[in-house]
Design a protein around this motif. Structure first.
Motif, PDB file in Angstrom:
ATOM      1  N   VAL A  83       0.878  -1.174   0.000  1.00  0.00           N
ATOM      2  CA  VAL A  83       0.000   0.000   0.000  1.00  0.00           C
ATOM      3  C   VAL A  83       0.917   1.226   0.000  1.00  0.00           C
ATOM      4  N   PRO A  84       0.630   2.245  -0.809  1.00  0.00           N
ATOM      5  CA  PRO A  84       1.477   3.437  -0.766  1.00  0.00           C
ATOM      6  C   PRO A  84       1.115   4.344   0.414  1.00  0.00           C
ATOM      7  N   ARG A  85       1.970   5.335   0.646  1.00  0.00           N
ATOM      8  CA  ARG A  85       1.700   6.311   1.714  1.00  0.00           C
ATOM      9  C   ARG A  85       1.714   7.712   1.129  1.00  0.00           C
ATOM     10  N   LEU A  86       1.156   8.651   1.868  1.00  0.00           N
ATOM     11  CA  LEU A  86       1.218  10.052   1.459  1.00  0.00           C
ATOM     12  C   LEU A  86       2.683  10.465   1.296  1.00  0.00           C
ATOM     13  N   ALA A  87       3.014  11.127   0.185  1.00  0.00           N
ATOM     14  CA  ALA A  87       4.414  11.484  -0.076  1.00  0.00           C
ATOM     15  C   ALA A  87       4.897  12.588   0.869  1.00  0.00           C
ATOM     16  N   GLU A  88       4.153  13.691   0.951  1.00  0.00           N
ATOM     17  CA  GLU A  88       4.593  14.846   1.740  1.00  0.00           C
ATOM     18  C   GLU A  88       4.207  14.649   3.197  1.00  0.00           C
ATOM     19  N   ALA A  89       5.046  13.921   3.930  1.00  0.00           N
ATOM     20  CA  ALA A  89       4.705  13.555   5.305  1.00  0.00           C
ATOM     21  C   ALA A  89       5.895  13.785   6.227  1.00  0.00           C
ATOM     22  N   TYR A  90       5.602  14.200   7.467  1.00  0.00           N
ATOM     23  CA  TYR A  90       6.671  14.258   8.472  1.00  0.00           C
ATOM     24  C   TYR A  90       7.150  12.852   8.788  1.00  0.00           C
ATOM     25  N   GLY A  91       6.225  11.915   8.783  1.00  0.00           N
ATOM     26  CA  GLY A  91       6.562  10.531   9.068  1.00  0.00           C
ATOM     27  C   GLY A  91       5.369   9.653   8.758  1.00  0.00           C
ATOM     28  N   HIS A  92       5.582   8.352   8.828  1.00  0.00           N
ATOM     29  CA  HIS A  92       4.450   7.452   8.577  1.00  0.00           C
ATOM     30  C   HIS A  92       4.683   6.116   9.268  1.00  0.00           C
ATOM     31  N   MET A  93       3.592   5.385   9.441  1.00  0.00           N
ATOM     32  CA  MET A  93       3.647   4.012   9.949  1.00  0.00           C
ATOM     33  C   MET A  93       3.071   3.086   8.880  1.00  0.00           C
ATOM     34  N   GLU A  94       3.578   1.854   8.854  1.00  0.00           N
ATOM     35  CA  GLU A  94       3.052   0.826   7.956  1.00  0.00           C
ATOM     36  C   GLU A  94       2.443  -0.255   8.845  1.00  0.00           C
ATOM     37  N   LEU A  95       1.155  -0.535   8.631  1.00  0.00           N
ATOM     38  CA  LEU A  95       0.448  -1.431   9.550  1.00  0.00           C
ATOM     39  C   LEU A  95      -0.224  -2.585   8.814  1.00  0.00           C
ATOM     40  N   GLN A  96      -0.262  -3.713   9.528  1.00  0.00           N
ATOM     41  CA  GLN A  96      -0.962  -4.897   9.023  1.00  0.00           C
ATOM     42  C   GLN A  96      -2.188  -5.131   9.897  1.00  0.00           C
ATOM     43  N   VAL A  97      -3.329  -5.426   9.280  1.00  0.00           N
ATOM     44  CA  VAL A  97      -4.545  -5.716  10.049  1.00  0.00           C
ATOM     45  C   VAL A  97      -4.413  -7.101  10.670  1.00  0.00           C
ATOM     46  N   VAL A  98      -4.493  -7.146  12.004  1.00  0.00           N
ATOM     47  CA  VAL A  98      -4.338  -8.438  12.693  1.00  0.00           C
ATOM     48  C   VAL A  98      -5.624  -8.865  13.401  1.00  0.00           C
ATOM     49  N   GLU A  99      -6.649  -7.981  13.393  1.00  0.00           N
ATOM     50  CA  GLU A  99      -7.925  -8.331  14.030  1.00  0.00           C
ATOM     51  C   GLU A  99      -8.997  -7.415  13.470  1.00  0.00           C
ATOM     52  N   VAL A 100     -10.194  -7.979  13.267  1.00  0.00           N
ATOM     53  CA  VAL A 100     -11.324  -7.176  12.782  1.00  0.00           C
ATOM     54  C   VAL A 100     -12.461  -7.333  13.777  1.00  0.00           C
ATOM     55  N   ARG A 101     -13.053  -6.226  14.204  1.00  0.00           N
ATOM     56  CA  ARG A 101     -14.260  -6.275  15.052  1.00  0.00           C
ATOM     57  C   ARG A 101     -15.397  -5.694  14.239  1.00  0.00           C
ATOM     58  N   ASP A 102     -16.248  -6.586  13.745  1.00  0.00           N
ATOM     59  CA  ASP A 102     -17.320  -6.131  12.864  1.00  0.00           C
ATOM     60  C   ASP A 102     -18.373  -5.384  13.673  1.00  0.00           C
ATOM     61  N   ASP A 103     -19.045  -4.455  13.007  1.00  0.00           N
ATOM     62  CA  ASP A 103     -20.061  -3.649  13.677  1.00  0.00           C
ATOM     63  C   ASP A 103     -20.933  -3.032  12.587  1.00  0.00           C
ATOM     64  N   PRO A 104     -22.268  -2.984  12.812  1.00  0.00           N
ATOM     65  CA  PRO A 104     -23.138  -2.432  11.769  1.00  0.00           C
ATOM     66  C   PRO A 104     -22.911  -0.938  11.532  1.00  0.00           C
ATOM     67  N   VAL A 105     -22.377  -0.227  12.516  1.00  0.00           N
ATOM     68  CA  VAL A 105     -22.172   1.221  12.382  1.00  0.00           C
ATOM     69  C   VAL A 105     -20.706   1.549  12.103  1.00  0.00           C
ATOM     70  N   ARG A 106     -19.813   0.990  12.922  1.00  0.00           N
ATOM     71  CA  ARG A 106     -18.400   1.393  12.856  1.00  0.00           C
ATOM     72  C   ARG A 106     -17.501   0.203  13.152  1.00  0.00           C
ATOM     73  N   PRO A 107     -17.208  -0.623  12.139  1.00  0.00           N
ATOM     74  CA  PRO A 107     -16.269  -1.731  12.366  1.00  0.00           C
ATOM     75  C   PRO A 107     -14.881  -1.200  12.714  1.00  0.00           C
ATOM     76  N   ARG A 108     -14.092  -2.057  13.355  1.00  0.00           N
ATOM     77  CA  ARG A 108     -12.745  -1.634  13.757  1.00  0.00           C
ATOM     78  C   ARG A 108     -11.715  -2.621  13.244  1.00  0.00           C
ATOM     79  N   PHE A 109     -10.595  -2.104  12.814  1.00  0.00           N
ATOM     80  CA  PHE A 109      -9.506  -2.923  12.292  1.00  0.00           C
ATOM     81  C   PHE A 109      -8.271  -2.625  13.133  1.00  0.00           C
ATOM     82  N   ARG A 110      -7.736  -3.682  13.763  1.00  0.00           N
ATOM     83  CA  ARG A 110      -6.534  -3.482  14.578  1.00  0.00           C
ATOM     84  C   ARG A 110      -5.294  -3.566  13.700  1.00  0.00           C
TER      85      ARG A 110
END
Ligand SMILES: Cc1cc2nc3c(=O)[nH]c(=O)nc-3n(C[C@H](O)[C@H](O)[C@H](O)COP(=O)(O)O)c2cc1C
Length: 197
Positions: A83-110
Motif C-alpha cells: 500500500v502506498p503512503r502520502l508522499a509529503e509527510a513528516y513521518g508514517h507508519m506501515e500497519l498490518q490488520v491483525v484483528e477485525v471487530r465487525d459492527d453495523p455502524v463502525r467496524p474496527r480494524f486493529r
C-alpha cells in the motif's frame, strides 16, 4: 480514553486503486485501531488488502482537501506493505490488520505496526494547523451537530488562523469555510472566510 492520532490513512482496493482519507487512529498498546463509519471504501479495501499506511501530513491542505473533495495527493510506495503512503509527510507508519471487530455502524480494524519512519524535521507547532484540523473534523460532522455550536467553535478557531497562518493554512481554512458556508447558510457562516494575504 485512549490516545487518538489524526493521520492520513491510505488503503488499496482489490483492483489496486489507492484510497486516501483522514482517520483518527486509536492507540491500543503498540497497535492502532482504525474505525471507519459505514459506508466507507476503506472498509472494503481493508477486507480485500489487510494493510494500511498512516502518515502525518506536512501540509494541512491534505486534510482540509480530503474533506472538501480534493483527494488527489501524491503517494509513494511503502517499504513493507503493498500500500502506498502520502508522499509529503513528516513521518508514517506501515500497519498490518491483525484483528477485525465487525459492527453495523463502525467496524474496527486493529493495525500492527510493521515499520515507522520519519522523513523531515518537525520544527514547531502552529496554532493555525491545529485550527484547520479541528475545523476539518467539524466539517465532516455538520449533519450530526447543532449549527450554532459548530459556528461558535469555528469562529473561535478562526482567531488562530488570522493570527498564525501562512498561505497554505489560509487556503486550507478557506476550503473548509466555503464548505460550511454552503452547508449552513446562516449570516454567521459567511464571515468565517479569512483574507488570502
Ligand atoms: C482529522 C480527521 C479524522 C477523522 N477520523 C475519522 C474516523 O476515525 N472515522 C471515520 O469514519 N471518519 C473519520 N473522519 C472523517 C472521514 O475522513 C470522512 O468522513 C471521509 O470522507 C470518509 O472516507 P471514506 O468513506 O471515503 O473512507 C475524520 C476526518 C478528519 C478530518
Amino acid at each position: 480514553m485512549p490516545l487518538i492520532l489524526e493521520t492520513i490513512v491510505t488503503t488499496v482496493a482489490a483492483d489496486g486503486a489507492v484510497h486516501l482519507v483522514p482517520f483518527g487512529l486509536i492507540q491500543d498498546g503498540e497497535d492502532f485501531w482504525v474505525a471507519p463509519f459505514r459506508p466507507s471504501p476503506t472498509i472494503a479495501n481493508l477486507e480485500a488488502v489487510p494493510f494500511f499506511a498512516a502518515a502525518v501530513p506536512a501540509d494541512i491542505r491534505v486534510i482540509a482537501g480530503c474533506v472538501t473533495g480534493r483527494r488527489d495527493w501524491a503517494t509513494v510506495p511503502c517499504r513493507a506493505i503493498p500500500v502506498p503512503r502520502l508522499a509529503e509527510a513528516y513521518g508514517h507508519m506501515e500497519l498490518q490488520v491483525v484483528e477485525v471487530r465487525d459492527d453495523p455502524v463502525r467496524p474496527r480494524f486493529r493495525g500492527r505496526v510493521m515499520q515507522a519512519h520519519a522523513h523531515r524535521p518537525f520544527l514547531g507547532h502552529n496554532r493555525a494547523v491545529n485550527a484547520v484540523l479541528e475545523a476539518a473534523i467539524l466539517s465532516t460532522r455538520l449533519h450530526m451537530l447543532n449549527p450554532e455550536t459548530v459556528l461558535a467553535e469555528l469562529h473561535h478557531h478562526r482567531i488562530a488562523v488570522e493570527k498564525t497562518a501562512g498561505p497554505a493554512e489560509r487556503e486550507a481554512w478557506n476550503w473548509i469555510a466555503a464548505k460550511v458556508v454552503a452547508a449552513l447558510p446562516q449570516a454567521a457562516a459567511a464571515s468565517l472566510v479569512v483574507d488570502d494575504a
